[in-house]
Design an enzyme around this catalytic site. Structure first.
Site, mmCIF file in Angstrom:
data_model
loop_
_atom_site.group_PDB
_atom_site.id
_atom_site.type_symbol
_atom_site.label_atom_id
_atom_site.label_comp_id
_atom_site.label_asym_id
_atom_site.label_seq_id
_atom_site.Cartn_x
_atom_site.Cartn_y
_atom_site.Cartn_z
ATOM 1 N N PRO A 45 10.050 -14.423 5.297
ATOM 2 C CA PRO A 45 9.891 -15.739 4.814
ATOM 3 C C PRO A 45 9.051 -15.793 3.598
ATOM 4 O O PRO A 45 7.876 -15.477 3.575
ATOM 5 C CB PRO A 45 9.211 -16.521 5.893
ATOM 6 C CG PRO A 45 8.898 -15.554 6.983
ATOM 7 C CD PRO A 45 9.515 -14.303 6.591
ATOM 8 N N GLU A 46 9.752 -16.221 2.624
ATOM 9 C CA GLU A 46 9.067 -16.531 1.382
ATOM 10 C C GLU A 46 8.962 -18.054 1.330
ATOM 11 O O GLU A 46 9.298 -18.714 2.304
ATOM 12 C CB GLU A 46 9.875 -15.958 0.207
ATOM 13 C CG GLU A 46 10.182 -14.486 0.420
ATOM 14 C CD GLU A 46 10.962 -13.838 -0.699
ATOM 15 O OE1 GLU A 46 10.875 -14.310 -1.846
ATOM 16 O OE2 GLU A 46 11.667 -12.862 -0.428
ATOM 17 N N HIS A 90 10.246 -11.214 22.086
ATOM 18 C CA HIS A 90 9.352 -11.183 20.936
ATOM 19 C C HIS A 90 8.441 -12.404 20.867
ATOM 20 O O HIS A 90 7.764 -12.609 19.872
ATOM 21 C CB HIS A 90 10.155 -11.043 19.650
ATOM 22 C CG HIS A 90 10.935 -9.765 19.577
ATOM 23 N ND1 HIS A 90 12.288 -9.731 19.328
ATOM 24 C CD2 HIS A 90 10.553 -8.486 19.766
ATOM 25 C CE1 HIS A 90 12.694 -8.473 19.352
ATOM 26 N NE2 HIS A 90 11.668 -7.705 19.617
ATOM 27 N N ARG A 111 7.802 -7.760 14.719
ATOM 28 C CA ARG A 111 6.950 -6.662 14.229
ATOM 29 C C ARG A 111 5.459 -6.936 14.393
ATOM 30 O O ARG A 111 4.640 -6.086 14.037
ATOM 31 C CB ARG A 111 7.298 -6.368 12.770
ATOM 32 C CG ARG A 111 8.679 -5.750 12.646
ATOM 33 C CD ARG A 111 9.103 -5.591 11.211
ATOM 34 N NE ARG A 111 8.401 -4.525 10.541
ATOM 35 C CZ ARG A 111 8.580 -4.210 9.265
ATOM 36 N NH1 ARG A 111 9.436 -4.900 8.543
ATOM 37 N NH2 ARG A 111 7.914 -3.238 8.724
ATOM 38 N N ARG A 162 -2.444 -7.223 -16.939
ATOM 39 C CA ARG A 162 -1.918 -6.062 -16.194
ATOM 40 C C ARG A 162 -0.676 -5.551 -16.894
ATOM 41 O O ARG A 162 0.386 -5.450 -16.297
ATOM 42 C CB ARG A 162 -1.614 -6.481 -14.756
ATOM 43 C CG ARG A 162 -2.860 -6.825 -13.960
ATOM 44 C CD ARG A 162 -2.504 -7.445 -12.628
ATOM 45 N NE ARG A 162 -1.521 -6.666 -11.902
ATOM 46 C CZ ARG A 162 -0.916 -7.090 -10.798
ATOM 47 N NH1 ARG A 162 -1.191 -8.276 -10.311
ATOM 48 N NH2 ARG A 162 -0.039 -6.322 -10.185
#
Length: 288
Positions: free
Chosen positions: A2-3, A104, A123, A166
Site C-alpha cells: 500500500p502506497e 493472518h 508478513r 543527493r
DNA sequence: TGCCCCCTGCAG
DNA sequence: CTGCAGGGGGCA
C-alpha cells in the site's frame, strides 16, 4: 500494500463505516502488532480517519490515536455485524478475503454495534501504535515525514533541491524517500518516471530543473488515478471491504516486464534500482 | 546514504 | 531449493 492511493482508499472506506462507532473489545493475536495497552481502546469512540503519506490515523475521543502502518501486506478490513452483502460492494470475484478471522489476522477490534475491524498482515511488518496527543506529536516517523504530494510544499524548488542535494542518488530513490514527499512507493515511482520519460536509474543531479514540474504533475496525476481506481491489487492489497482495487489494469510498467510497452510496443524491462525491482521501457525512458 | 534485515508465502 | 514481494528502521 500500500502506497498512498491504496491507503487513501482504505481511509475512505473506514471513514464511511467506522466514524461514530465505539470499541467494545480488542483481541491481540500477535503481540508485536499492537504497541500500547489494548485496554486504552475500550469505550473509545472513533471520531475521524486521517492519513499522512502511507500511514493511517484512527482518531478517537480523549485524544487517543491509533497510528496504523500497513507496510507490505497489512490490511484493515471492516466486517459488518451480519457479515452480509457489503454495501456498495463489487462483484464477489473481487473478494480476496472470504473468511475472517484468517490465519493472518493479528488484531481484532470489536465494536459496540457488533461490527468488527480486522487487522491482517501476512508478513507482520505492519503495526498499530496507540498514541495520546503528546506522543503523536513526538512520533519519529510522522515528524520526519515530508509533505503530501498535493501540498504547495512539494514544489519545483523543493524537489529540485532534493535532487541537487543527493545528486548521485538515482531519481527513483529520491521519489521513494518519504522525507522528500510522503506516500510514493515502488509502483507509483516507476509509473510516474515512465510518464515523464525519465529512466529510474538517472542520477538525480542530472535531472534538469525544467523536468521537475512535469514530474510533479505526473506524480500527482498517477496518484489521483490510483485513488480513482481503488488502488493496485498486485498481490495482497484489499480495501476496507475486503475487495480488490482495479488500478493494476491501468499500469504502464509496474509488473509488466516482458510485455510490450503500451506506448511504443518495445518489450519492457526490469532491473534493480534503489534496492527495489524497477520496471521501465528502454525506448521511452532511454537505457543507461 | 545504500544495504541488510525484519517475516511469510509463492513462483520459478 | 533460491529469490523475490506495495516498506522502512538501523547499521556501517
Amino acid at each position: 500494500m500500500p502506497e498512498l492511493p491504496e491507503v487513501e482508499t482504505v481511509r475512505r472506506g473506514l471513514q464511511r463505516v467506522l466514524v461514530g462507532q465505539r470499541v467494545s473489545k480488542t483481541k491481540v493475536l500477535l503481540e508485536r502488532a499492537l504497541e500500547g495497552d489494548p485496554k486504552w481502546l475500550k469505550g473509545r469512540e472513533v471520531q475521524d480517519i486521517g492519513r499522512r503519506g502511507k500511514a493511517l490515523l484512527i482518531e478517537m475521543d480523549q485524544g487517543l490515536t491509533a497510528l496504523v502502518h500497513l507496510r507490505m501486506t497489512g490490511q484493515l478490513i471492516f466486517l459488518p455485524k451480519d457479515g452480509g452483502p457489503r454495501e456498495g460492494g463489487g462483484h464477489p470475484s473481487d473478494a480476496l478475503v472470504h473468511k475472517l478471522p484468517s490465519k493472518h489476522t493479528r488484531v481484532i477490534l470489536s465494536l459496540e454495534s457488533g461490527d468488527q475491524l480486522f487487522f491482517n498482515d501476512q508478513r507482520t511488518f505492519g503495526s498499530i501504535k496507540l498514541l495520546d496527543e503528546a506522543h503523536l506529536a513526538l512520533d519519529s516517523f510522522l515528524s520526519k515525514l515530508g509533505p503530501e504530494p498535493w501540498s504547495p510544499e512539494f514544489s519545483v524548488d523543493a524537489l529540485y533541491c532534493a535532487c541537487q542535494r543527493r545528486s548521485r542518488s538515482s531519481i527513483k530513490s529520491i521519489l521513494l524517500d518519504q522525507e522528500v514527499v510522503a506516500g510514493i512507493g515502488n509502483i507509483y515511482a516507476d509509473e510516474s518516471l515512465f510518464l515523464t520519460k525519465i529512466h529510474p536509474a538517472t542520477p538525480a543531479g542530472q535531472i534538469a530543473k525544467k523536468q521537475i514540474k512535469p514530474l510533479i504533475g505526473k506524480i500527482r496525476e498517477v496518484l489521483e488515478r490510483g485513488i480513482e481506481y481503488g488502488g493496485v491489487s498486485a498481490r495482497d492489497y484489499v480495501n476496507a471491504e475486503g475487495l480488490r482495487g482495479r488500478m493494476q489494469e491501468q499500469l504502464y510498467v509496474y509488473g509488466r516486464d516482458g510485455m510490450p510497452c503500451k506506448v511504443c510496443g518495445t518489450v519492457l524491462e526490469k532491473t534493480r534500482t534503489a534496492g527495489r525491482g524497477t520496471h521501465f521501457c528502454p525506448k521511452c525512458q532511454g537505457s543507461l
